[in-house]
Scaffold this motif. Structure first.
Motif, PDB file in Angstrom:
ATOM      1  N   THR A 194       0.922  -1.286  -0.011  1.00 19.42           N
ATOM      2  CA  THR A 194      -0.134  -0.077   0.047  1.00 19.42           C
ATOM      3  C   THR A 194       0.702   1.241   0.104  1.00 19.42           C
ATOM      4  O   THR A 194       0.455   2.302   0.285  1.00 19.42           O
ATOM      5  CB  THR A 194      -1.037   0.110   1.224  1.00 19.42           C
ATOM      6  OG1 THR A 194      -0.011   0.006   2.338  1.00 19.42           O
ATOM      7  CG2 THR A 194      -1.859  -1.080   1.383  1.00 19.42           C
ATOM      8  N   THR A 222      -4.329  -2.532  -5.313  1.00 18.69           N
ATOM      9  CA  THR A 222      -5.488  -2.047  -5.293  1.00 18.69           C
ATOM     10  C   THR A 222      -5.707  -1.326  -6.647  1.00 18.69           C
ATOM     11  O   THR A 222      -6.631  -1.392  -7.343  1.00 18.69           O
ATOM     12  CB  THR A 222      -5.775  -0.942  -4.039  1.00 18.69           C
ATOM     13  OG1 THR A 222      -5.798  -1.624  -2.965  1.00 18.69           O
ATOM     14  CG2 THR A 222      -6.929  -0.250  -4.362  1.00 18.69           C
ATOM     15  N   ASN A 225      -5.980  -3.515  -9.673  1.00 17.19           N
ATOM     16  CA  ASN A 225      -7.014  -4.272  -9.870  1.00 17.19           C
ATOM     17  C   ASN A 225      -8.058  -3.143 -10.528  1.00 17.19           C
ATOM     18  O   ASN A 225      -8.940  -3.531 -11.432  1.00 17.19           O
ATOM     19  CB  ASN A 225      -7.790  -4.580  -8.469  1.00 17.19           C
ATOM     20  CG  ASN A 225      -9.029  -5.248  -8.493  1.00 17.19           C
ATOM     21  OD1 ASN A 225      -9.024  -6.345  -9.169  1.00 17.19           O
ATOM     22  ND2 ASN A 225     -10.102  -4.949  -7.715  1.00 17.19           N
ATOM     23  N   GLN A 226      -8.098  -1.931 -10.263  1.00 15.67           N
ATOM     24  CA  GLN A 226      -8.931  -0.954 -10.924  1.00 15.67           C
ATOM     25  C   GLN A 226      -8.457  -0.949 -12.432  1.00 15.67           C
ATOM     26  O   GLN A 226      -9.431  -0.870 -13.133  1.00 15.67           O
ATOM     27  CB  GLN A 226      -8.595   0.489 -10.279  1.00 15.67           C
ATOM     28  CG  GLN A 226      -9.033   0.289  -8.966  1.00 15.67           C
ATOM     29  CD  GLN A 226      -8.722   1.985  -8.207  1.00 15.67           C
ATOM     30  OE1 GLN A 226      -7.780   2.503  -8.607  1.00 15.67           O
ATOM     31  NE2 GLN A 226      -9.359   1.945  -7.149  1.00 15.67           N
TER      32      GLN A 226
END
Length: 337
Positions: A194, A222, A225-226
């Motif tokens: 992150t 994250t 994935n978007q």
């Protein structure tokens, strides 16, 4: 078209050449082959039409600084036409600010700002001008079979990172090379990257002759994935001919959610393994366990000696239907596509 993953220390240095046009993505932190490639391009009377610095971590930017230092030592004009670089002070609109940071990557970003200031002929943009950049990239090669998309961090992420907030890097320094795959499997997704630095990575997507290629820099799961969701649109999965694994195949940079949305059998691992015990064997296990095809999965290494570090036996390669492939050129791995 040729895609070359140069040996560049622990980082990335990728050249895309087509119709005598060149894109350079990052410069690693070891610049020997980058400078050699630059000289080769110059000798052919070509240019680096676009330099994309995906983010300003040492293992992506140091080689670029070495290249500019070499150019200035020779007192020669650059052959770089355009730079996409999310400079902290340019993002914040404070390019004239001379305050420094104790963080190495920020110091290096400020150095690159200075070099770009010394070479006013270079057109310098941030990745926030996504539509304009994509239009220029797609016009560059004069080929209707080719299309680029550029995925930029949003304004909020960039401003947070540019102001040093949450900028310190996180890593998992556990070495898993000595353990056989059977002892490591299964691998969960509890630990995920992150870090603000990697979240700020620029990701480049290429379609060429109806095949998809992804250059994922060090992007976080994250964000990746978007991007995958946007690319696959309404399809259940998206097919990729080739993916440059994020963050040098850290197991914290990919997860089950991403892997179940893609179908890919060719993965590139870019590192000399001299930092953070990368690549993680656990990253390869995640890919093996979440494959969407029965085809053999090929892992390509720009440093062949890294294969030995992983200690994956031939019997394991056969059992898990994978193939570990060493560099095919002295300077790394080159694909003619």
């Amino acid at each position: 078209m040729k895609i070359e993953y140069l040996k560049a220390g622990t980082g990335d240095c990728i050249f895309i050449n087509h119709n005598s046009k060149n894109i350079l993505i990052d410069g690693g932190n070891e610049s020997t082959y980058l400078i050699s490639k630059y000289n080769e391009i110059k000798s052919q009377n070509e240019k680096i039409d676009f330099l994309i610095v995906t983010h300003h971590d040492d293992d992506h930017i140091k080689g670029i600084l070495d290249l500019f230092k070499e150019m200035e030592a020779r007192n020669e004009e650059t052959i770089i036409d355009n730079v996409i670089f999310n400079s902290p002070r340019k993002i914040l609109g404070k390019i004239e600010n001379t305050s420094e940071s104790n963080l190495l990557s920020y110091k290096q970003a400020y150095q690159l700002e200075q070099y770009l200031g010394n070479h006013q002929k270079i057109k310098w943009e941030t990745s926030l001008n996504t539509e304009i950049i994509e239009m220029k990239l797609n016009e560059l090669f004069n080929d209707t079979n080719l299309k680029f998309r550029l995925f930029s961090p949003d304004d909020e992420i960039l401003k947070k990172y540019a102001s040093n907030k949450g900028a310190y890097l996180t890593s998992d320094n556990r070495c898993d090379w000595d353990s056989p795959i059977s002892k490591l499997d299964p691998v969960d997704d509890k630990s995920q990257d992150t870090s603000a630095s990697n979240m700020a990575s620029i990701v480049l997507f290429l379609i060429y002759n109806d095949k998809n290629y992804l250059f994922a820099a060090d992007v976080t799961p994250t964000r990746l994935n978007q991007i995958i969701d946007e690319l696959k649109e309404q399809n259940e999965v998206i097919n990729f001919e080739q993916i440059k694994l994020p963050h040098h195949a850290s197991y914290r940079s990919i997860n089950k959610q991403i892997l179940q949305k893609i179908n890919c059998t060719n993965f590139i691992i870019s590192t000399n393994s001299k930092k953070h015990f990368l690549p993680n064997k656990r990253a390869l296990i995640k890919i093996i366990n979440n494959r969407n095809s029965n085809e053999v999965i090929k892992f390509y290494f720009n440093y062949g000696e890294v294969i030995g570090n992983l200690k994956i036996s031939k019997s394991e390669e056969k059992k898990y239907n994978i193939n570990l492939i060493s560099n095919n050129k002295k300077n790394g791995y080159a694909f003619d596509i």
